[in-house]
Design a protein around this motif. Structure first.
Motif, PDB file in Angstrom:
ATOM      1  N   ASP A  64       0.817  -1.215   0.000  1.00 14.37           N
ATOM      2  CA  ASP A  64       0.000   0.000   0.000  1.00 14.37           C
ATOM      3  C   ASP A  64       0.852   1.267   0.000  1.00 14.37           C
ATOM      4  O   ASP A  64       0.501   2.250  -0.650  1.00 14.37           O
ATOM      5  CB  ASP A  64      -0.944   0.005   1.200  1.00 14.37           C
ATOM      6  N   LEU A  65       1.961   1.254   0.720  1.00 17.25           N
ATOM      7  CA  LEU A  65       2.849   2.409   0.759  1.00 17.25           C
ATOM      8  C   LEU A  65       3.377   2.722  -0.643  1.00 17.25           C
ATOM      9  O   LEU A  65       3.347   3.860  -1.094  1.00 17.25           O
ATOM     10  CB  LEU A  65       4.005   2.146   1.719  1.00 17.25           C
TER      11      LEU A  65
ATOM     12  N   ALA B 247       2.106   1.688  -3.539  1.00 16.68           N
ATOM     13  CA  ALA B 247       1.012   1.950  -4.469  1.00 16.68           C
ATOM     14  C   ALA B 247       0.366   3.320  -4.268  1.00 16.68           C
ATOM     15  O   ALA B 247      -0.345   3.814  -5.144  1.00 16.68           O
ATOM     16  CB  ALA B 247      -0.048   0.859  -4.344  1.00 16.68           C
ATOM     17  N   ASP B 248       0.632   3.978  -3.141  1.00 16.22           N
ATOM     18  CA  ASP B 248       0.003   5.270  -2.831  1.00 16.22           C
ATOM     19  C   ASP B 248       0.779   6.426  -3.464  1.00 16.22           C
ATOM     20  O   ASP B 248       1.385   7.259  -2.784  1.00 16.22           O
ATOM     21  CB  ASP B 248      -0.099   5.435  -1.319  1.00 16.22           C
TER      22      ASP B 248
ATOM     23  N   ASP C  39      -0.123   9.146  -4.794  1.00 14.99           N
ATOM     24  CA  ASP C  39      -0.545  10.502  -4.404  1.00 14.99           C
ATOM     25  C   ASP C  39       0.288  11.069  -3.254  1.00 14.99           C
ATOM     26  O   ASP C  39       0.446  12.278  -3.137  1.00 14.99           O
ATOM     27  CB  ASP C  39      -2.013  10.507  -3.976  1.00 14.99           C
ATOM     28  N   LYS C  40       0.824  10.211  -2.405  1.00 17.90           N
ATOM     29  CA  LYS C  40       1.579  10.657  -1.230  1.00 17.90           C
ATOM     30  C   LYS C  40       3.077  10.852  -1.508  1.00 17.90           C
ATOM     31  O   LYS C  40       3.799  11.356  -0.656  1.00 17.90           O
ATOM     32  CB  LYS C  40       1.428   9.645  -0.087  1.00 17.90           C
ATOM     33  N   TYR C  41       3.559  10.461  -2.669  1.00 16.07           N
ATOM     34  CA  TYR C  41       4.995  10.552  -2.958  1.00 16.07           C
ATOM     35  C   TYR C  41       5.591  11.940  -2.709  1.00 16.07           C
ATOM     36  O   TYR C  41       6.688  12.042  -2.169  1.00 16.07           O
ATOM     37  CB  TYR C  41       5.285  10.111  -4.387  1.00 16.07           C
TER      38      TYR C  41
ATOM     39  N   ASP D 224      -7.103   4.865 -11.649  1.00 17.58           N
ATOM     40  CA  ASP D 224      -6.653   3.920 -10.632  1.00 17.58           C
ATOM     41  C   ASP D 224      -7.739   2.884 -10.395  1.00 17.58           C
ATOM     42  O   ASP D 224      -8.900   3.221 -10.190  1.00 17.58           O
ATOM     43  CB  ASP D 224      -6.335   4.659  -9.327  1.00 17.58           C
TER      44      ASP D 224
ATOM     45  N   LYS E 126      -0.667  -3.639 -10.846  1.00 21.58           N
ATOM     46  CA  LYS E 126      -0.650  -4.032  -9.433  1.00 21.58           C
ATOM     47  C   LYS E 126      -1.247  -5.430  -9.267  1.00 21.58           C
ATOM     48  O   LYS E 126      -2.351  -5.676  -9.742  1.00 21.58           O
ATOM     49  CB  LYS E 126      -1.455  -3.034  -8.599  1.00 21.58           C
TER      50      LYS E 126
ATOM     51  N   ARG F 243      -1.917  -7.341  -6.063  1.00 26.07           N
ATOM     52  CA  ARG F 243      -1.908  -7.306  -4.603  1.00 26.07           C
ATOM     53  C   ARG F 243      -1.822  -8.707  -4.041  1.00 26.07           C
ATOM     54  O   ARG F 243      -2.540  -9.559  -4.498  1.00 26.07           O
ATOM     55  CB  ARG F 243      -3.184  -6.625  -4.102  1.00 26.07           C
TER      56      ARG F 243
ATOM     57  N   ARG G 140       9.525   6.403   5.478  1.00 24.02           N
ATOM     58  CA  ARG G 140       8.066   6.482   5.403  1.00 24.02           C
ATOM     59  C   ARG G 140       7.438   5.242   6.039  1.00 24.02           C
ATOM     60  O   ARG G 140       6.449   5.337   6.772  1.00 24.02           O
ATOM     61  CB  ARG G 140       7.629   6.635   3.952  1.00 24.02           C
TER      62      ARG G 140
END
Length: 137
Positions: free
Chosen positions: A3-4, A6-7, A9-11, A26, A52, A54, A121
């Motif tokens: 999840d970290l 794949a996220d 948007d948070k990069y 997405d 992805k 998972r 992170r």
């Protein structure tokens, strides 16, 4: 950890040189995203397609940007309930061979800085890590 990674948007919150991201599409298995990277006054946009699976793999395929190619693959293997082993591979090629030769001397340092950012992170989100990250550049 899946999840970290794949996220996307948070990069910009934790990855060096990532100025902004935009996820165009997405789903559970596929993503298309733009990433704006910058250093000082230089800015470049990359577009990637992300596959992805998972929780085992994330494969990133270069679509458009200043390079000739940039792919990376993440493989996650659970060791126990709280730990996993991650294999991360980056394959890239510059459009300009001279620039590739010049930048090549900095790639290992940049790679290590990015890995360290992901580790920090993970520690921030999930607690203590026991990293044994190695570069095979």
């Amino acid at each position: 950890m899946f999840d970290l990674v794949a996220d996307v948007d948070k990069y910009p919150e934790f990855l060096p040189w990532v100025v902004a991201t935009r996820v165009r599409h997405d789903s559970e298995t596929e993503m298309t995203a733009d990433m704006l990277v910058g250093f000082k006054s230089l800015r470049e946009k990359f577009t990637s397609k992300v596959e992805k699976t998972r929780p085992h793999t994330i494969n990133v395929h270069y679509v458009d940007g200043p390079l000739r190619d940039l792919d990376n693959n993440w493989t996650f293997r659970a060791l126990d309930e709280d730990r996993c082993e991650i294999d991360f591979c980056v394959d890239f090629a510059f459009k300009n061979l001279l620039f590739e030769k010049m930048a090549g001397q900095y790639i290992d340092r940049a790679f290590r800085k990015m890995v360290t950012a992901f580790e920090a992170r993970a520690e921030e989100l999930y607690g203590n890590n026991s990293s044994s990250a190695q570069s095979v550049a």
